[in-house]
Design an enzyme around this catalytic site. Structure first.
Site, short mmCIF file in Angstrom:
data_model
loop_
_atom_site.label_atom_id
_atom_site.label_comp_id
_atom_site.label_asym_id
_atom_site.label_seq_id
_atom_site.Cartn_x
_atom_site.Cartn_y
_atom_site.Cartn_z
N ASP A 268 0.84 -1.20 0.00
CA ASP A 268 0.00 0.00 0.00
C ASP A 268 0.88 1.25 0.00
OD1 ASP A 268 0.80 -0.49 2.77
OD2 ASP A 268 -0.62 1.07 3.34
N GLU B 5 0.10 -1.11 5.65
CA GLU B 5 1.15 -0.72 6.59
C GLU B 5 1.12 0.76 6.87
OE1 GLU B 5 5.29 0.64 7.76
OE2 GLU B 5 4.01 1.23 6.07
#
Length: 414
Positions: free
Chosen positions: A83, A178
């Site tokens: 991400d 994350e």
């Protein structure tokens, strides 16, 4: 040798897929678009010949490179997240490649006069003669952490294609979310099956980190009372003025822009206020556990003192711990840091062992039973339009992964 053009092509294929995460979502992954890259990575792992490739219902990806030696070697892992931060847009990324950089200003976007300059970003001068990948000034790049993913993928491909490099079993893990603090929340450490691992999520070449902040989030709610301003004397309680009093009660210079190294801080990152109600959102950071606890206590004390001052519950506070310093879990197995340091030195990379002024998946994973130091991925100026990555740093990071695998096998030969 790591093929430079193949690495560049792989990296660009990843960063041009939008994987921005969303802190306001309660799903995993937090955005459906993260699946686009997750599925691509799972397919590529299978195609290159990795074993036991899996992608679960939350988009966590795991794969195995079997050992090619007959003796027992600890199982090691390499982990990165796919991400990108919601702090800045990652949609329609248009990477720009600068060959043979010579220390000049780089015009990222002439139309908007966006310039990446070594006068402000001095680290650029470390990379004279190298190939840089930058943004076009309108998005972030996504080297955090698609550089790490690229390096792990290229390293596994290199080891598969070069069986003369001896190694034990290697596990690969890629995670969503994350950037919003949830990358390790649903990571199945037991399924992963590694004795220890490394996150490829650092910045400058040579970075090797096994200390990070202890972290908490605090929400301060300030309660006011709305009354017509023409008849407000003695009746109106303007929560925004009271909120300002709370802000000023915190140490003035203990903020991100005034601290470095091991110094902790209070960071006010969001304010939402009206007369009747104001919300202050903070993060609290400190490497030292006692100082971390003291920071939380101070915020609680300020709330108590201000409520006593005004004789009513104007202030409310909620503090939640987010993650802790991995040093406590890594120091007992410090040899895993020593192996990474030795690998860098063998590749003529100067190790930069320093504390992370932030956190990684590795900090949470270390407390979940998987000690997990952090290694450089090569990028700079994460989370914004000035992000860039030297290709040569990515190549070196790929080589470090291979060397760690090789050294781990060698050290356990007997």
């Amino acid at each position: 040798m790591i093929n430079k053009q193949n690495l560049i092509d792989r990296f660009i294929s990843y960063v041009t897929i939008d994987t921005e995460s969303d802190p306001n979502s309660d799903t995993t992954p937090s955005t459906a678009k993260q699946w686009d890259l997750a599925n691509k990575l799972a397919d590529e792992l299978k195609d290159m010949g990795m074993s036991y490739v899996s992608i679960d219902d939350n988009a966590y990806i795991m794969a195995t490179l079997p050992s090619n030696v007959s003796h027992n070697v600890p199982v090691i892992g390499f982990i990165s997240h796919f991400d990108t931060t919601p702090d800045y847009t990652g949609a329609n990324v248009k990477p720009q490649i600068v060959e043979n950089y010579q220390g000049q200003d780089l015009v990222l976007n002439a139309e908007e006069n966006i310039v990446l300059s070594p006068d402000y970003f001095e680290d650029l001068l470390l990379y004279k003669g190298q190939t840089l990948i930058t943004t076009d000034g309108t998005t972030l790049l996504g080297a955090d952490d698609k550089a790490g993913i690229t390096e792990i993928m290229e390293a596994m491909k290199h080891l598969i294609n070069n069986p003369d490099i001896k190694h034990g079993t290697i596990k690969v893990g890629f995670t969503p979310d994350e950037e919003i603090g949830r990358g390790a929340h649903k990571f199945d450490v037991k399924k992963f099956g590694a004795d220890w691992a490394y996150t490829m999520d650092g910045s400058q070449i040579g970075e090797l980190e096994y200390e990070n902040f202890n972290a908490a989030g605090a929400v301060v709610k300030v309660n006011g009372k709305i009354v017509h301003p023409g008849y407000a004397k003695g009746k109106m309680v303007n929560s925004m003025y009271y909120a300002n009093e709370f802000m000023n009660a915190l140490p003035k210079y203990e903020t991100p822009e005034n601290t470095e190294g091991y110094e902790g801080f209070f960071h006010l990152y969001a304010v939402n206020g009206k007369v009747e109600s104001t919300k202050l959102e903070y993060i609290i950071r400190d490497h030292d556990k006692d100082k971390f606890e003291a920071r939380k206590t101070l915020m609680q004390k300020i709330v108590t003192n201000l409520n006593e001052k005004y004789g009513k519950p104007v202030f409310e506070i909620e503090i939640k711990d987010q993650y802790y310093n991995m040093k406590e879990k890594v120091e007992p197995v410090i040899h895993i840091v020593d192996i990474a340091e030795e690998a860098m030195k063998a590749l003529d990379i100067k190790p930069l062992i320093k504390p992370i002024r932030g956190g990684t998946d590795g900090s949470q994973l270390s407390y979940m039973g998987l000690p997990c130091p952090n290694i450089f991925a090569g990028g700079h100026n994460f989370h914004g339009r000035y992000e860039y990555v030297p290709v040569e740093s990515m190549i070196k990071a790929t080589e470090v992964i291979c060397k760690i695998a090789e050294l781990t096998a060698e050290k356990h030969l007997s």
